[in-house]
Each structure stands twice: as structure tokens, then as C-alpha cells.
Design an enzyme around this catalytic site. Sequence first.
Site, PDB file in Angstrom:
ATOM      1  N   LYS A   1       0.759  -1.332  -0.071  1.00  0.00           N
ATOM      2  CA  LYS A   1      -0.030   0.144   0.030  1.00  0.00           C
ATOM      3  C   LYS A   1       0.959   1.395   0.214  1.00  0.00           C
ATOM      4  CE  LYS A   1      -3.801  -2.281   2.520  1.00  0.00           C
ATOM      5  NZ  LYS A   1      -4.768  -2.068   3.675  1.00  0.00           N
TER       6      LYS A   1
ATOM      7  N   TYR B   1     -12.520  -2.038  -3.079  1.00  0.00           N
ATOM      8  CA  TYR B   1     -12.936  -2.054  -1.881  1.00  0.00           C
ATOM      9  C   TYR B   1     -14.658  -1.754  -1.737  1.00  0.00           C
ATOM     10  CZ  TYR B   1      -8.285  -1.793   0.173  1.00  0.00           C
ATOM     11  OH  TYR B   1      -6.851  -2.004   0.777  1.00  0.00           O
TER      12      TYR B   1
ATOM     13  N   ASN C   1      -1.589   0.078   7.252  1.00  0.00           N
ATOM     14  CA  ASN C   1      -1.141  -1.354   7.533  1.00  0.00           C
ATOM     15  C   ASN C   1      -0.328  -2.081   6.541  1.00  0.00           C
ATOM     16  OD1 ASN C   1      -3.214  -1.748   6.018  1.00  0.00           O
ATOM     17  ND2 ASN C   1      -4.541  -3.066   7.564  1.00  0.00           N
TER      18      ASN C   1
ATOM     19  N   HIS D   1      -1.828  -5.292   1.405  1.00  0.00           N
ATOM     20  CA  HIS D   1      -3.149  -5.881   1.126  1.00  0.00           C
ATOM     21  C   HIS D   1      -3.075  -7.320   0.609  1.00  0.00           C
ATOM     22  CE1 HIS D   1      -7.333  -6.582  -0.352  1.00  0.00           C
ATOM     23  NE2 HIS D   1      -6.753  -7.157  -1.265  1.00  0.00           N
TER      24      HIS D   1
ATOM     25  N   GLU E   1      -9.880 -10.529  -7.622  1.00  0.00           N
ATOM     26  CA  GLU E   1      -8.659  -9.255  -7.589  1.00  0.00           C
ATOM     27  C   GLU E   1      -7.772  -9.226  -8.598  1.00  0.00           C
ATOM     28  OE1 GLU E   1      -7.724  -9.318  -3.310  1.00  0.00           O
ATOM     29  OE2 GLU E   1      -9.594  -8.328  -2.677  1.00  0.00           O
TER      30      GLU E   1
END
Length: 161
Positions: free
Chosen positions: A13, A53, A116, A119, A132
Site C-alpha cells: 500500500k 474495496y 497497515n 493488502h 482481485e
Amino acid sequence: MTDHDERTFVMVKPDGVQRGLIGDIVTRLETKGLKMVGGKFMRIDEELAHEHYAEHEDKPFFDGLVSFITSGPVFAMVWEGADATRQVRQLMGATDAQDAAPGTIRGDYGNDLGHNLIHGSDHEDEGANEREIALFFDDDELVDWDRDASAWVYEDLADHD
Ligand code: IDP
Ligand code: MG
């Protein structure tokens, strides 16, 4: 015979890119024995962020999540291996990096719920990995190749008796 060709979608990310952690995160997956079959350094636009998302659309954190994920470049990847989706989730650690176990990527490098670092497709959401991958990669961007080390990662691929 174990299936070694499960594919999963993984992404460093924007916080991981900005903090110079692409290499470390790739190393974690490589040294686990997983095989990279696709990689793309890119910027996610608003539309792709909403699609990726979509499951979180109704959550209070959705707008913040979209603005974070579009805030800078990401490194999107496809990794292959036995049980790859669940294996990557284990390497990632818990969603909230403050709760993630030491030794996991989020546990070692993160200290926040939103920021975080990584992904990975949800292994409890049937087909999320394939969906995805298709969202981020065309078929011709994925590379079929033999990783010689696989015979030393998976015993059932070994030459020895
Ligand atoms: P995951 O990334 O571990 O699969 P998800 O529940 O799918 O976790 O949530 C997607 C992302 O949304 C998380 O990685 C995190 O960055 C962000 N997120 C999840 N829950 C919250 C929250 O309660 N507040 C802010 N951000 C959140
Ligand atoms: Mg998720």
C-alpha cells in the site's frame, strides 16, 4: 500431490511504498517459497479503489480508505504457491497492525489500523483472489515460469527418494 499453483493478489500500500518497504515485503514472500508471477508499480484511481474495496462501501471508514489507497503509488503483485492466499494472510498478520503478531509483516513494520502496509486477498472469501487478480492484471501480464527452488520448498516436487 499438493496443488502448487494457487494464485493470490497482494499489494504494498502507499504507506509501504513511501517507507521504502517494497523490497522487504517482497523478500518475505520470496523466502516463504512463494513465486511472483506478476508485478505492477502503479497509482490506483478513484474508480478502481471503489471496485477493489466494494465490500467496505457502507463502512464508516470507506472514504478514508479510498483516499489513502489513492494517495500515492502502490506495488500490485500476483503470487503463486500451495495454499498461497491463506499463506500470504498469515505472513501479513492481523488487520490492525497494533494487534498483529511480531514476525508478521504488519506486526514488524506497522503500528496502525489504516496504515497497515499490505493488502492480500481474503482466503475466507471464496474467489476473492481470482476476482482481485482480474481487476488489476490482464492475463498477458502474468508470467508462467518454473522456480527451480520449488523442488526444495515442496517435498513432493523433490528429486530425492
Ligand atoms: P484486511 O486488509 O486485513 O483484509 P479488511 O477488513 O478487508 O482488512 O479492511 C480493508 C482495509 O481497510 C484494512 O486493511 C485497513 O487498511 C482498512 N480498515 C479496516 N478496518 C478499518 C477501520 O475500522 N478503520 C480504518 N480503516 C480500516
Ligand atoms: Mg480484506
